[in-house]
Design an enzyme around this catalytic site. Sequence first.
Site, PDB file in Angstrom:
ATOM      1  N   ASP A   1       0.822  -1.214   0.000  1.00 24.60           N
ATOM      2  CA  ASP A   1       0.000   0.000   0.000  1.00 24.60           C
ATOM      3  C   ASP A   1       0.856   1.266   0.000  1.00 24.60           C
ATOM      4  O   ASP A   1       0.496   2.287   0.562  1.00 24.60           O
ATOM      5  CB  ASP A   1      -1.009   0.001   1.163  1.00 24.60           C
ATOM      6  CG  ASP A   1      -0.330  -0.327   2.487  1.00 24.60           C
ATOM      7  OD1 ASP A   1       0.906  -0.487   2.481  1.00 24.60           O
ATOM      8  OD2 ASP A   1      -1.037  -0.417   3.498  1.00 24.60           O
TER       9      ASP A   1
ATOM     10  N   HIS B   1      20.783   4.126 -20.949  1.00 27.24           N
ATOM     11  CA  HIS B   1      19.920   4.448 -19.814  1.00 27.24           C
ATOM     12  C   HIS B   1      20.290   3.600 -18.594  1.00 27.24           C
ATOM     13  O   HIS B   1      19.430   3.010 -17.947  1.00 27.24           O
ATOM     14  CB  HIS B   1      18.437   4.283 -20.194  1.00 27.24           C
ATOM     15  CG  HIS B   1      17.960   5.373 -21.106  1.00 27.24           C
ATOM     16  ND1 HIS B   1      16.722   5.376 -21.710  1.00 27.24           N
ATOM     17  CD2 HIS B   1      18.555   6.527 -21.514  1.00 27.24           C
ATOM     18  CE1 HIS B   1      16.598   6.466 -22.447  1.00 27.24           C
ATOM     19  NE2 HIS B   1      17.693   7.173 -22.347  1.00 27.24           N
TER      20      HIS B   1
ATOM     21  N   ASP C   1      24.282  11.747 -16.342  1.00 26.65           N
ATOM     22  CA  ASP C   1      23.165  12.353 -17.083  1.00 26.65           C
ATOM     23  C   ASP C   1      22.060  12.566 -16.058  1.00 26.65           C
ATOM     24  O   ASP C   1      21.410  11.609 -15.628  1.00 26.65           O
ATOM     25  CB  ASP C   1      22.720  11.400 -18.206  1.00 26.65           C
ATOM     26  CG  ASP C   1      21.579  11.970 -19.057  1.00 26.65           C
ATOM     27  OD1 ASP C   1      20.951  12.955 -18.633  1.00 26.65           O
ATOM     28  OD2 ASP C   1      21.323  11.400 -20.132  1.00 26.65           O
TER      29      ASP C   1
ATOM     30  N   ASP D   1      18.077  18.698 -18.125  1.00 25.51           N
ATOM     31  CA  ASP D   1      18.554  17.415 -18.659  1.00 25.51           C
ATOM     32  C   ASP D   1      19.976  17.650 -19.180  1.00 25.51           C
ATOM     33  O   ASP D   1      20.153  18.155 -20.288  1.00 25.51           O
ATOM     34  CB  ASP D   1      17.608  16.957 -19.781  1.00 25.51           C
ATOM     35  CG  ASP D   1      18.045  15.628 -20.387  1.00 25.51           C
ATOM     36  OD1 ASP D   1      18.971  14.999 -19.858  1.00 25.51           O
ATOM     37  OD2 ASP D   1      17.452  15.228 -21.415  1.00 25.51           O
TER      38      ASP D   1
ATOM     39  N   HIS E   1      21.950   6.965 -31.008  1.00 26.59           N
ATOM     40  CA  HIS E   1      20.749   7.755 -30.695  1.00 26.59           C
ATOM     41  C   HIS E   1      20.763   9.071 -31.456  1.00 26.59           C
ATOM     42  O   HIS E   1      21.757   9.431 -32.075  1.00 26.59           O
ATOM     43  CB  HIS E   1      20.608   7.988 -29.182  1.00 26.59           C
ATOM     44  CG  HIS E   1      21.773   8.712 -28.537  1.00 26.59           C
ATOM     45  ND1 HIS E   1      21.926  10.077 -28.605  1.00 26.59           N
ATOM     46  CD2 HIS E   1      22.825   8.247 -27.803  1.00 26.59           C
ATOM     47  CE1 HIS E   1      23.018  10.430 -27.933  1.00 26.59           C
ATOM     48  NE2 HIS E   1      23.584   9.335 -27.449  1.00 26.59           N
TER      49      HIS E   1
ATOM     50  N   HIS F   1      16.309  16.416 -28.259  1.00 24.06           N
ATOM     51  CA  HIS F   1      14.845  16.339 -28.152  1.00 24.06           C
ATOM     52  C   HIS F   1      14.351  17.628 -27.513  1.00 24.06           C
ATOM     53  O   HIS F   1      15.115  18.361 -26.872  1.00 24.06           O
ATOM     54  CB  HIS F   1      14.437  15.116 -27.315  1.00 24.06           C
ATOM     55  CG  HIS F   1      15.131  15.052 -25.971  1.00 24.06           C
ATOM     56  ND1 HIS F   1      14.693  15.739 -24.866  1.00 24.06           N
ATOM     57  CD2 HIS F   1      16.265  14.407 -25.569  1.00 24.06           C
ATOM     58  CE1 HIS F   1      15.504  15.498 -23.839  1.00 24.06           C
ATOM     59  NE2 HIS F   1      16.474  14.705 -24.244  1.00 24.06           N
TER      60      HIS F   1
ATOM     61  N   HIS G   1      11.342  14.420 -22.359  1.00 20.45           N
ATOM     62  CA  HIS G   1      11.227  14.321 -23.820  1.00 20.45           C
ATOM     63  C   HIS G   1       9.914  15.023 -24.124  1.00 20.45           C
ATOM     64  O   HIS G   1       8.845  14.420 -24.124  1.00 20.45           O
ATOM     65  CB  HIS G   1      11.222  12.863 -24.278  1.00 20.45           C
ATOM     66  CG  HIS G   1      12.568  12.216 -24.103  1.00 20.45           C
ATOM     67  ND1 HIS G   1      12.850  10.945 -24.511  1.00 20.45           N
ATOM     68  CD2 HIS G   1      13.724  12.681 -23.561  1.00 20.45           C
ATOM     69  CE1 HIS G   1      14.121  10.656 -24.218  1.00 20.45           C
ATOM     70  NE2 HIS G   1      14.655  11.699 -23.638  1.00 20.45           N
TER      71      HIS G   1
ATOM     72  N   GLU H   1      22.953  16.618 -27.596  1.00 19.03           N
ATOM     73  CA  GLU H   1      23.613  15.595 -26.773  1.00 19.03           C
ATOM     74  C   GLU H   1      24.257  14.467 -27.575  1.00 19.03           C
ATOM     75  O   GLU H   1      23.887  13.301 -27.453  1.00 19.03           O
ATOM     76  CB  GLU H   1      22.607  15.005 -25.787  1.00 19.03           C
ATOM     77  CG  GLU H   1      21.271  14.575 -26.387  1.00 19.03           C
ATOM     78  CD  GLU H   1      20.349  13.958 -25.333  1.00 19.03           C
ATOM     79  OE1 GLU H   1      20.799  13.015 -24.652  1.00 19.03           O
ATOM     80  OE2 GLU H   1      19.209  14.402 -25.197  1.00 19.03           O
TER      81      GLU H   1
ATOM     82  N   TYR I   1      30.032   5.708 -27.913  1.00 21.53           N
ATOM     83  CA  TYR I   1      29.980   4.609 -26.926  1.00 21.53           C
ATOM     84  C   TYR I   1      30.693   3.410 -27.534  1.00 21.53           C
ATOM     85  O   TYR I   1      30.205   2.828 -28.507  1.00 21.53           O
ATOM     86  CB  TYR I   1      28.520   4.266 -26.619  1.00 21.53           C
ATOM     87  CG  TYR I   1      27.694   5.507 -26.345  1.00 21.53           C
ATOM     88  CD1 TYR I   1      27.636   6.070 -25.074  1.00 21.53           C
ATOM     89  CD2 TYR I   1      27.007   6.154 -27.393  1.00 21.53           C
ATOM     90  CE1 TYR I   1      26.909   7.225 -24.834  1.00 21.53           C
ATOM     91  CE2 TYR I   1      26.288   7.314 -27.168  1.00 21.53           C
ATOM     92  CZ  TYR I   1      26.241   7.847 -25.878  1.00 21.53           C
ATOM     93  OH  TYR I   1      25.530   8.999 -25.660  1.00 21.53           O
TER      94      TYR I   1
ATOM     95  N   ARG J   1      29.152  11.167 -23.438  1.00 23.76           N
ATOM     96  CA  ARG J   1      28.053  12.006 -23.975  1.00 23.76           C
ATOM     97  C   ARG J   1      28.199  13.371 -23.320  1.00 23.76           C
ATOM     98  O   ARG J   1      28.569  13.467 -22.148  1.00 23.76           O
ATOM     99  CB  ARG J   1      26.693  11.379 -23.657  1.00 23.76           C
ATOM    100  CG  ARG J   1      25.499  12.228 -24.043  1.00 23.76           C
ATOM    101  CD  ARG J   1      24.170  11.449 -24.069  1.00 23.76           C
ATOM    102  NE  ARG J   1      23.714  10.993 -22.782  1.00 23.76           N
ATOM    103  CZ  ARG J   1      23.779   9.745 -22.352  1.00 23.76           C
ATOM    104  NH1 ARG J   1      24.303   8.794 -23.117  1.00 23.76           N
ATOM    105  NH2 ARG J   1      23.331   9.410 -21.146  1.00 23.76           N
TER     106      ARG J   1
ATOM    107  N   GLU K   1      25.800  16.823 -22.977  1.00 26.49           N
ATOM    108  CA  GLU K   1      24.428  17.275 -23.256  1.00 26.49           C
ATOM    109  C   GLU K   1      24.163  18.629 -22.616  1.00 26.49           C
ATOM    110  O   GLU K   1      24.372  18.817 -21.418  1.00 26.49           O
ATOM    111  CB  GLU K   1      23.432  16.250 -22.687  1.00 26.49           C
ATOM    112  CG  GLU K   1      21.976  16.695 -22.786  1.00 26.49           C
ATOM    113  CD  GLU K   1      20.999  15.620 -22.320  1.00 26.49           C
ATOM    114  OE1 GLU K   1      21.369  14.774 -21.477  1.00 26.49           O
ATOM    115  OE2 GLU K   1      19.849  15.633 -22.809  1.00 26.49           O
TER     116      GLU K   1
END
Length: 441
Positions: A38, A243, A260, A272, A351, A355, A362, A385, A389, A413, A415
């Site tokens: 709960d 991710h 990130d 972001d 990628h 965005h 996003h 970004e 990799y 990366r 960004e």
Amino acid sequence: MFTPNKKVFEKRREIFLDKLCGKAAIIPGAKLVQHHADCEYPFRQDSNFWYLTGFDEPDAVALFLSHKPKGERFILFVAPKDVLSEVWHGFRWGLDGAEKEFNADKAHSINELKDLLPDYINGADELVFSIGKHPFIEKIILEIFSKQLENRSRLGIGANSIKSPEIYLNEMRLIKSEFEINRMREATQISAEAHELVRECISSKKNERQIQGLLEGYFLEKGARGPAYNSIVASGDNACILHYTLNNAPLNNGDLLLVDAGCSLIDYYNGDITRTIPISGKFSSEQKVIYEIVLNAQKTAIKSAVTDSNSSNVHNVALTILVDGLKEIGLLSGSTEEIIDNQLYKHLYMHKTGHWLGLDVHDVGAYRMGDYEVPLKNGMILTVEPGIYISDRIPVPDGQPDIDEKWKGIGIRIEDDVLINDENPEILSIAALKEISDLEF
Ligand code: GLY
Ligand code: MN
Ligand code: MN
């Protein structure tokens, strides 16, 4: 308690109602989501509902009735005041609060939605509702709608279609108002300061989880709700998982750390930002070469994010520099055009370059409509970004060079969050440093 700026929300409703032009929109808020047993996840309001109401409670539905006269167009169904529930779960605005503080023309208990909805939407040319997202309310709406369709053939009145609210709201949310730009400045500034804190403290930290704690603690200290999305704190080869959110590996000297992360403000505006830094304070020569390629791609792509360009152009600018750089160090071979056309770089860069950013990380808004590329305009906010990799997770495409071991485990990366305007693009996240000389110690 956060009370929103009434004028801002009133103005948005006015524009939305104008666009509805005879239609009735039903916009549900979010519900609490069970975490386990709960216990629930922290409440996160639906972004469209928030954008139009500023009302931050679960179990609410807003009606926008453009077919009604002024003063009868904005209706809120909310959870009614209830002493016992409020003792357990906290304050509710109730019906009075919804009218007085949130300027509803009329508020009702959410328990009356089913009974009152048919009368409210009667007389609208069309209904506006997001199908497939709100099963309970959708059932009520489809029942009403099918009755209206039956009547329509006999009486000639009633809605004859259901449209998506995104048609109107995405367009509005894509261009940020001055008020929103200032909120985004705040979200990105706090996010950038958290990245700076990581850079300053890296040498005293031993584990990815401690870095996550540092970032998210800073967000909370600054009054944000917390992270805008699951923070990615990825050291070494973990950075090649786009991710990655386990965030529990030890930090090893000689590895890079990709972070990130961004905060979500109390009114849901988000940062972001990604930075990649050397854990020991020094890049290896391989890490440095890759970092320079990504940084060059990112800075050049940001410069290209100008009015009347588009997000595909920005992507292509970054991609061309990444591919040329990877060719120079022998990780790709062939003509740049051929590599890009045949996507022969995808094992190293898989990628897109950015965005929209806003109330959703996003954020909503089209990038293209068929072959038509949506042009960049003043007030849009785009992330830029690019990354590289290097691992052996994705097979090297036929004809492309094998990857020497010395490159493997490098994931980088960078960004930033960029506000488009007629002059130079404004880098909202500029306070997070990214030059090699800033990152080495
Ligand atoms: N943090 C998610 C993204 O950069 O798109
Ligand atoms: Mn992003
Ligand atoms: Mn990101």
